[in-house]
Structures are given as structure tokens and as C-alpha cells.
Design an enzyme around this catalytic site. Structure first.
Site, PDB file in Angstrom:
ATOM      1  N   SER A   1      15.194  20.582 -16.720  1.00  0.00           N
ATOM      2  CA  SER A   1      14.340  21.755 -17.412  1.00  0.00           C
ATOM      3  C   SER A   1      14.711  22.798 -18.254  1.00  0.00           C
ATOM      4  O   SER A   1      15.580  23.749 -17.740  1.00  0.00           O
ATOM      5  CB  SER A   1      13.331  21.915 -15.990  1.00  0.00           C
ATOM      6  OG  SER A   1      12.755  23.349 -16.333  1.00  0.00           O
TER       7      SER A   1
ATOM      8  N   LYS B 219      17.006  21.513 -11.810  1.00  0.00           N
ATOM      9  CA  LYS B 219      16.153  19.646 -12.335  1.00  0.00           C
ATOM     10  C   LYS B 219      17.650  18.824 -12.927  1.00  0.00           C
ATOM     11  O   LYS B 219      18.027  19.346 -13.730  1.00  0.00           O
ATOM     12  CB  LYS B 219      14.777  19.960 -13.054  1.00  0.00           C
ATOM     13  CG  LYS B 219      13.891  20.677 -12.595  1.00  0.00           C
ATOM     14  CD  LYS B 219      13.483  20.193 -11.352  1.00  0.00           C
ATOM     15  CE  LYS B 219      12.081  19.487 -11.794  1.00  0.00           C
ATOM     16  NZ  LYS B 219      10.933  18.603 -10.785  1.00  0.00           N
TER      17      LYS B 219
ATOM     18  N   GLU C 213       9.547   7.603 -16.840  1.00  0.00           N
ATOM     19  CA  GLU C 213       7.906   8.191 -16.650  1.00  0.00           C
ATOM     20  C   GLU C 213       7.984   7.831 -18.927  1.00  0.00           C
ATOM     21  O   GLU C 213       6.744   7.711 -18.591  1.00  0.00           O
ATOM     22  CB  GLU C 213       8.200   9.842 -16.767  1.00  0.00           C
ATOM     23  CG  GLU C 213       8.745  10.092 -15.934  1.00  0.00           C
ATOM     24  CD  GLU C 213       8.205  11.606 -15.677  1.00  0.00           C
ATOM     25  OE1 GLU C 213       7.688  12.384 -14.565  1.00  0.00           O
ATOM     26  OE2 GLU C 213       9.240  12.556 -16.552  1.00  0.00           O
TER      27      GLU C 213
ATOM     28  N   HIS D 250       0.790  -1.082  -0.158  1.00  0.00           N
ATOM     29  CA  HIS D 250      -0.204  -0.465   0.155  1.00  0.00           C
ATOM     30  C   HIS D 250       0.845   1.043  -0.295  1.00  0.00           C
ATOM     31  O   HIS D 250       0.172   2.461   0.424  1.00  0.00           O
ATOM     32  CB  HIS D 250      -0.862   0.314   1.311  1.00  0.00           C
ATOM     33  CG  HIS D 250      -1.721  -1.729   1.401  1.00  0.00           C
ATOM     34  ND1 HIS D 250      -2.754  -2.018   0.862  1.00  0.00           N
ATOM     35  CD2 HIS D 250      -1.328  -2.134   2.305  1.00  0.00           C
ATOM     36  CE1 HIS D 250      -3.794  -2.641   1.409  1.00  0.00           C
ATOM     37  NE2 HIS D 250      -2.435  -2.974   2.139  1.00  0.00           N
TER      38      HIS D 250
END
Ligand code: ARG
Length: 458
Positions: free
Chosen positions: A277, A283, A290, A156
Site C-alpha cells: 500500500s 500492508k 483480486e 454458505h
């Protein structure tokens, strides 16, 4: 443009129809298999004397030189010819003249296209399996490098019990092995030759299908000509297997994304496998992961697209089935991309061991070890669970660690607690104790690692 079916028509095909029905924009990928299939077919036509052996030899020679061009990337695809079959047929006619017209004896594009597709699928499955194996090796290497690292195992997405990081990675090796197994099954279903089914009914000509199967490396020939030209479940099976594989890759990507987040700070991606970025100069993003995570959406889409296309189609061949190819091509392409990039990313990623120690220092991760401690003293599991629940609640209320509970207090919860209980409140000890087969103990993990190394090398 030279069509394979023009003579029945008095009118010219409308240019919009030409464009709308054309598949050369994607089925050019089958060129090699189309040429190979035609070579085998032409040899068979000569051997059975259905066409004069002289013509057969001429056709084979012409096709072989076309095949060479295809392999060199020098074959010029004519966008005006509707599909790959027409392209190669036209090229052959140009090369050898009239004899080329005998090639299409005892076959139709219906059995031809599905033969090409099966050959393509067989080769792509082999490639994919070897790419999956590469990823398994990358995971094994990563597990080996980090064999002593213990992390909080989650259920969980909450702290559950300590586990070895290697054990976690080996879970993916297991999943990937099943993915390969599914693809092996799919391969068997692809490995059946449809050629010789002609349009749908077979042929009155004395063809030798087993001879063609032997030449093309098919294990069997399709036993029912209608099934042979109608079936696309071999494609659906690959798409389903690919979807499951991509789901595994997506979960793996998500684990790494989480571990790479500053909140976990467990994993550091190599700069070569990270992105930046355009706005925020600091970043370093896991875009690669992803995109792997997202790609499964496209793969599921490919499966659903073909399932929906096939649903309710009357037997036998229907042109709808032309649209089986883009989803299949796209799925293989996507998976090859995902597997390749994941391999490199895993090989270059670094584990922050200090952070692993910090994260797994949560003593509550060892609550289940306390329950099993009491069970070993013959307290029923339910009662032991309830006792430890009270211990946890006490520590949470007092805002102290379990190790800060005084011994006298432990004994109030259960007289069975002895001083040794403090030794259980340690992630390494917890992992070491999980000696059951398949558990996360160091011995268990080593056994798995050795087993996989042997199994994958064989
Ligand atoms: N391009 C078609 C396909 O991909 C094969 C041609 C069969 N066409 C036909 N009209 N029978 O399925």
C-alpha cells in the site's frame, strides 16, 4: 491509399470514415494467418490452373517472404490501409508487381477474415489448454504438499464439515478439466474451412477447397457458403467457454483471498506475488488474486458484447461482424494472464498448518458424523438429525464443547450413544471416515491425486 474496392467510387472516402471503419488497429494480430491462408489459396489457384502456375509461384514466394517478416516482427503495418488483408495485399503488390492482383481470385474478404480468425482461434485454444494444464499441475503440487491438512469445509460460508485441503484443491482440477473439454469442443467447431465461400455464394471458378483445407490443417470445409461467412458462433462458443473458465478462476481467487485474510490466516502468499500500500506501510495485499477475480467481469462482457452484436443480423456477412475480434483477442489475453499468474502464486504459497488445526478444531464440524453414528445404529436419519440438533443446542446453551458433555447426558439424548462418541469429535477422524467414492478420505484423495497425475501426463 490503395483500396481493394475503390474504382466504383468517384469521390474520395471521407477521412473520418477511413478512420471509423478501419480495423488494422487490432486485426494486425491475424497477419500470420492471413499470409498462410493466402499462400494456400494461391497454391490452389495455380494447381487448378485458375491462374497461371507461374503467377501462383510468384505470389507464393512473395507471401512467404512477407510471412517471414511478420514472424520476425519486421512487417510494417500501414495504418492507412483499412485492414490486415489490404495491408498484405498492398505489400505483395509492392514486392512482386502485377501478379499480386491475381491473388484475390475466387475469394472475398468475408471468407478470408473468418478463415484467419478460425486459424487464430485454433492456435489460441491449444495455448490456452496447455496453460490450463499448467495450472492443474500447480494445484496438484499444492495438494500433494499439503496432503495431511484438514480445514473446515464451508457451505454458505459457514462451518459445515471437515475436509482435506487437497480435496478442495482437486475440486478445481475437475472444473479446469471440464473447461479444457469445452474448449476441445469449441476447437472442433473452429476446425472447418470457410475459404472458397467467396463473398457469400461460392464461385463459378473451379476451386479445390479440400486441397486448401489440407494445406491449412482444417479437418473439414464449410458446407454452406452463406453459413460460412455469416457464422460467428464458433467465436461465441469460445467466449462462453472462456467466461465459464474465468468464473472458475474467480472462485479460486476468492477462496485464496479468504484464506489469506488474517481472520482465516490459512494461506500465506509469497512476497513476489503480493503487493503493498502507498499509504499503510504494513500492508501485504492479494491484488493479483483480486484482479483474477475481477477479470471474469471483462470476459462476461466480451461474451455479451458479441451476442448483442450478432443478435438480429440478417444473413450473410455484415460489417458489424468486424467487431467480433476485440472481444475474442481480449478474452484470450486476459485468460493467459490470469492462468500464468495463478500458477506462480499457487506454487509459491504456503499453508499455515497450525492455523488449519485451530480452525478445524471446531467440534461442531463433526455434528453430521454424530448423525451418521446413530444411523449406523439403525435410527432413522430424520430422528438422528433431530437428536444431534438437541445435543448441539444443549452445548451452545451451556457454552461448552461437545466433548465436555458428560456421558450420562449423551445417554439422555439417546441410549444409543456409547463412550466411543467422543472419538468422533475430531476433524481428522471425520475426514478419515468419508470413504465413499468421491469423498474426502485420505484414500479417496490419494486415489484422485494418482489418477490426475496419470491423466495429465498422458
Ligand atoms: N475487416 C472486416 C472484418 O473484420 C473484413 C472485411 C470485410 N469487409 C467488407 N466490406 N466485406 O470483418
Amino acid at each position: 491509399m490503395n483500396k481493394l474496392w475503390g474504382s466504383r467510387f468517384k469521390k474520395k472516402t471521407h477521412p473520418l470514415v477511413e478512420e471509423f471503419t478501419s480495423s488494422i488497429g487490432y486485426d494486425y494480430k491475424l497477419a500470420k494467418y492471413d499470409a498462410l491462408g493466402s499462400i494456400a489459396h494461391a497454391k490452389m489457384l495455380g494447381k487448378t490452373k485458375i491462374i497461371p502456375p507461374r503467377d501462383s509461384a510468384k505470389i507464393v514466394q512473395g507471401l512467404q517472404s512477407i510471412l517471414k517478416q511478420i514472424e520476425k516482427g519486421a512487417f510494417v503495418f500501414n495504418k492507412q490501409a483499412e485492414d490486415i488483408h489490404t495491408n498484405i495485399q498492398n505489400a505483395l503488390k509492392k514486392k512482386i508487381g502485377k501478379a499480386a492482383e491475381k491473388l484475390h481470385t475466387a475469394r472475398s474478404r468475408n471468407d478470408q477474415v473468418v478463415t484467419d480468425l478460425r486459424m487464430y482461434a485454433k492456435e489460441e485454444i491449444k495455448n490456452l489448454k496447455s496453460k490450463i494444464k499448467d495450472l492443474q499441475f500447480a494445484l496438484l503440487g499444492f495438494a500433494k504438499k499439503n496432503i495431511t491438512v484438514v480445514i473446515p469445509g464451508l457451505t454458505h460460508t459457514q462451518h459445515a464439515q471437515p475436509v482435506s485441503l487437497a480435496h478442495h484443491c482437486l475440486a478445481y482440477v475437475e472444473m479446469l478439466e471440464r473447461d479444457k473439454g469445452r474448449l476441445c469442443d469449441a476447437y472442433k467447431r473452429c476446425d472447418v474451412l470457410p475459404l472458397g465461400s467467396a463473398a457469400l455464394a461460392g464461385t463459378s471458378l473451379p476451386i479445390d477447397r479440400n486441397y486448401v483445407a489440407g494445406l491449412l490443417g482444417f479437418s473439414k470445409v464449410c458446407a454452406n457458403s452463406i453459413d460460412a461467412v455469416s457464422d460467428r458462433d464458433f467465436v461465441l462458443e469460445i467466449l462462453a467457454d472462456s467466461s465459464i473458465l474465468s468464473m472458475h478462476l474467480s472462485r479460486m481467487a476468492e477462496d485464496f483471498i479468504l484464506w489469506n485474510s488474517p481472520e482465516f490466516a490459512l494461506l500465506e502468499l509469497d512476497e513476489a506475488f503480493s503487493t503493498g500500500s502507498s499509504l499503510m506501510p504494513q500492508k501485504k495485499n492479494p491484488d493479483v488474486l483480486e484482479l483474477v477475480r475481477a477479470n471474469s467481469g471483462r470476459l462476461y462482457g466480451n461474451l455479451v458484447s458479441l451476442l448483442a452484436t450478432m443478435k438480429g443480423l440478417p444473413l450473410s456477412y455484415n460489417r458489424d461482424m468486424q467487431l467480433d475480434k476485440p472481444p475474442l483477442f481480449n478474452s484470450f489475453e486476459n485468460l493467459n494472464g490470469c492462468l500464468g499468474v495463478l500458477c506462480g502464486l499457487i506454487k509459491s504459497a504456503k499453508v499455515n498448518r497450525n492455523q488449519a488445526l485451530i480452525l478445524s478444531s471446531d467440534e461442531l464440524l463433526c455434528a453430521t458424523d454424530l448423525v451418521e453414528y446413530l444411523v449406523k445404529k439403525h435410527i432413522s436419519f430424520r430422528e438422528a438429525h433431530s437428536i444431534v440438533g438437541k445435543v448441539v443446542s444443549y452445548a451452545l446453551k451451556k457454552k461448552i464443547f461437545l466433548s465436555e458433555i458428560p456421558f450420562g447426558q449423551w445417554q439422555k439424548f439417546s441410549a444409543h450413544f456409547e463412550k466411543g462418541v467422543y472419538g468422533l469429535l475430531n476433524a481428522q477422524a471425520s475426514v478419515a471416515a468419508k470413504k465413499s467414492f468421491g469423498g474426502t478420505s485420505p484414500q479417496g484423495v490419494k486415489r484422485q491425486l494418482l489418477g490426475w497425475e496419470k491423466r495429465l501426463r498422458d
